[in-house]
Scaffold this active site. Structure first.
Site, mmCIF file in Angstrom:
data_model
loop_
_atom_site.group_PDB
_atom_site.id
_atom_site.type_symbol
_atom_site.label_atom_id
_atom_site.label_comp_id
_atom_site.label_asym_id
_atom_site.label_seq_id
_atom_site.Cartn_x
_atom_site.Cartn_y
_atom_site.Cartn_z
ATOM 1 N N LYS A 90 0.853 -1.213 0.000
ATOM 2 C CA LYS A 90 0.000 0.000 0.000
ATOM 3 C C LYS A 90 0.875 1.245 0.000
ATOM 4 C CE LYS A 90 0.804 1.474 4.403
ATOM 5 N NZ LYS A 90 1.565 2.615 4.785
ATOM 6 N N PRO A 117 9.581 -4.347 -0.803
ATOM 7 C CA PRO A 117 10.729 -4.028 0.064
ATOM 8 C C PRO A 117 10.320 -4.059 1.545
ATOM 9 C CG PRO A 117 10.387 -2.299 -1.587
ATOM 10 C CD PRO A 117 9.291 -3.284 -1.763
ATOM 11 N N VAL A 118 11.270 -4.477 2.362
ATOM 12 C CA VAL A 118 11.002 -4.692 3.784
ATOM 13 C C VAL A 118 11.262 -3.417 4.579
ATOM 14 C CG1 VAL A 118 11.725 -6.078 5.775
ATOM 15 C CG2 VAL A 118 11.636 -7.107 3.501
ATOM 16 N N LEU A 163 5.575 0.470 3.230
ATOM 17 C CA LEU A 163 4.635 -0.031 2.221
ATOM 18 C C LEU A 163 3.731 -1.130 2.772
ATOM 19 C CD1 LEU A 163 7.163 -0.185 -0.754
ATOM 20 C CD2 LEU A 163 5.423 1.557 -0.352
ATOM 21 N N ALA A 164 3.772 -1.335 4.076
ATOM 22 C CA ALA A 164 2.917 -2.319 4.774
ATOM 23 C C ALA A 164 3.129 -3.748 4.288
ATOM 24 C CB ALA A 164 1.441 -1.938 4.676
ATOM 25 N N SER A 201 0.528 -6.685 5.057
ATOM 26 C CA SER A 201 -0.207 -7.280 3.951
ATOM 27 C C SER A 201 0.001 -8.799 3.931
ATOM 28 C CB SER A 201 0.237 -6.652 2.631
ATOM 29 O OG SER A 201 -0.625 -7.040 1.605
ATOM 30 N N ASP A 238 -2.112 -1.629 10.581
ATOM 31 C CA ASP A 238 -2.347 -1.545 9.128
ATOM 32 C C ASP A 238 -3.003 -2.813 8.561
ATOM 33 O OD1 ASP A 238 -1.406 1.007 8.710
ATOM 34 O OD2 ASP A 238 0.617 0.374 8.150
HETATM 35 O O1 C5P Z 1 0.180 -1.109 15.292
HETATM 36 P P1 C5P Z 1 1.605 -1.264 14.905
HETATM 37 O O2 C5P Z 1 2.314 -2.312 15.730
HETATM 38 O O3 C5P Z 1 1.790 -1.491 13.443
HETATM 39 O O4 C5P Z 1 2.315 0.120 15.234
HETATM 40 C C1 C5P Z 1 3.704 0.275 15.264
HETATM 41 C C2 C5P Z 1 4.069 1.510 16.062
HETATM 42 O O5 C5P Z 1 3.679 2.692 15.361
HETATM 43 C C3 C5P Z 1 3.369 1.626 17.406
HETATM 44 O O6 C5P Z 1 4.086 0.937 18.396
HETATM 45 C C4 C5P Z 1 3.386 3.127 17.651
HETATM 46 O O7 C5P Z 1 4.647 3.538 18.112
HETATM 47 C C5 C5P Z 1 3.214 3.693 16.244
HETATM 48 N N1 C5P Z 1 1.806 3.998 15.950
HETATM 49 C C6 C5P Z 1 1.212 5.112 16.517
HETATM 50 N N2 C5P Z 1 -0.095 5.380 16.238
HETATM 51 C C7 C5P Z 1 -0.806 4.581 15.397
HETATM 52 C C8 C5P Z 1 -0.207 3.457 14.807
HETATM 53 C C9 C5P Z 1 1.110 3.200 15.098
HETATM 54 O O8 C5P Z 1 1.844 5.855 17.275
HETATM 55 N N3 C5P Z 1 -2.073 4.878 15.160
#
Ligand code: C5P
Length: 287
Positions: free
Chosen positions: A11, A95-96, A100-101, A105, A137
């Site tokens: 994405k 790419p990691v 790009l999620a 995904s 995501d």
């Molecule tokens: O949810 P996820 O593990 O993908 O999020 C990674 C990090 O991104 C979270 O630990 C947080 O630091 C940050 N984040 C945030 N607010 C969001 C989503 C992610 O601060 N709405």
């Protein structure tokens, strides 16, 4: 042998706004995201044995419980007391750690595929709720297409398809930490994108409207820290991109270009600066 293949498209964020930091330490977000035609592939094979096997066809990506795909399988197994197992092969093209999620995904595709081979009959909403437990995501990745994502990213409102155009992606060879980027963001001091304007542009199918309303608050952190990301964005515009923006917390920058000849020019120009450059289109649902 029951076997299925699932694609996991990347994405990009057409807009990303963080409104405020919440008591749970996440940010309240407003994002418009769209899936693109650059995808990882997963193959899932049903096993009668109670085990999760993951084989990742890429270097430096864990194939154990640190991988979101493994976590997705473990979550479903535990929640629904599944006694069967699965062998998953993950072929990476996205790419990691790029913004790009890719990992999200992959997890979304695993949830979809496991729902089928384990016969769980979960709805998209139920899968999205489970996905949200693993990463913000993942719900969007389950829906795909173009959508407005709010809350911590897990509340999804589908939007019409992105108008057709070319997308050039360039990922500099640096890594950024998403929690680090959010930690350094000063929501009170930055210019915020016009999310309503972006939603309207998508609803109108207006490529120009999308270019006018594009924006990502996380650029204020990543571009300041990594001048090469800023340089890539500037180069894309110099080579003729209609607009350019960093995706997610970066470091990948994407350009939107209406005309193929110009997109080719941006693509070729960027290859001189960057090892990982891609020329793709918005994702089209397979018929
Ligand atoms: O949810 P996820 O593990 O993908 O999020 C990674 C990090 O991104 C979270 O630990 C947080 O630091 C940050 N984040 C945030 N607010 C969001 C989503 C992610 O601060 N709405």
């Amino acid at each position: 042998m029951m076997k299925i293949n699932v694609k996991a498209p990347a994405k990009i964020n057409l807009s990303l706004d963080a409104l405020y930091k919440r008591p749970d330490n996440y940010h309240e977000l407003e994002m418009v995201m769209t899936t693109i035609d650059l995808a990882d592939r997963l193959q899932l094979v049903l096993l009668e044995k109670d085990t999760i096997k993951l084989d990742v066809k890429a270097h430096f990506i864990p194939d154990d419980k640190r991988n979101l795909v493994y976590q997705a399988a473990a979550l479903l197994k535990e929640r629904f007391s599944i006694k069967q197992g699965v062998a998953i092969t993950l072929d990476k093209s996205i790419p990691v750690a790029a913004g790009l999620a890719g990992g999200s995904s992959d997890a979304a595709a695993a949830l979809k595929g496991l729902n089928q081979i384990w016969g769980l009959q979960l709805t998209l909403t139920e899968l999205a709720n489970l996905g949200a437990e693993l990463g913000s995501d993942i719900p969007f990745c389950l829906y795909g297409g173009t959508a407005l994502a709010t809350g911590r990213g897990e509340i999804i409102k589908p939007l019409p398809m992105m108008p057709n155009c070319w997308i050039v992606l360039a990922k500099p060879s640096i890594s950024v930490s998403t929690p680090g980027v959010y930690r350094d963001l000063r929501v009170g001091e930055v210019e915020h994108p016009n999310t309503a304007g972006m939603v309207q542009a998508i609803q109108d199918g207006s490529f120009e409207g999308i270019c006018d309303n594009i924006g990502n608050v996380l650029e204020t952190v990543t571009l300041a820290k990594h001048p090469e990301v800023k340089r890539i964005k500037e180069k894309m515009l110099e080579f003729g991109a209609d607009t350019a923006l960093m995706s997610g917390s970066g470091p990948t920058v994407f350009a939107l270009v209406k005309q193929y000849s110009r997109a080719k020019r941006v693509y070729n120009g960027l290859r001189g600066f960057c090892e990982e450059v891609y020329l793709v289109r918005p994702w089209q649902e397979e018929k």
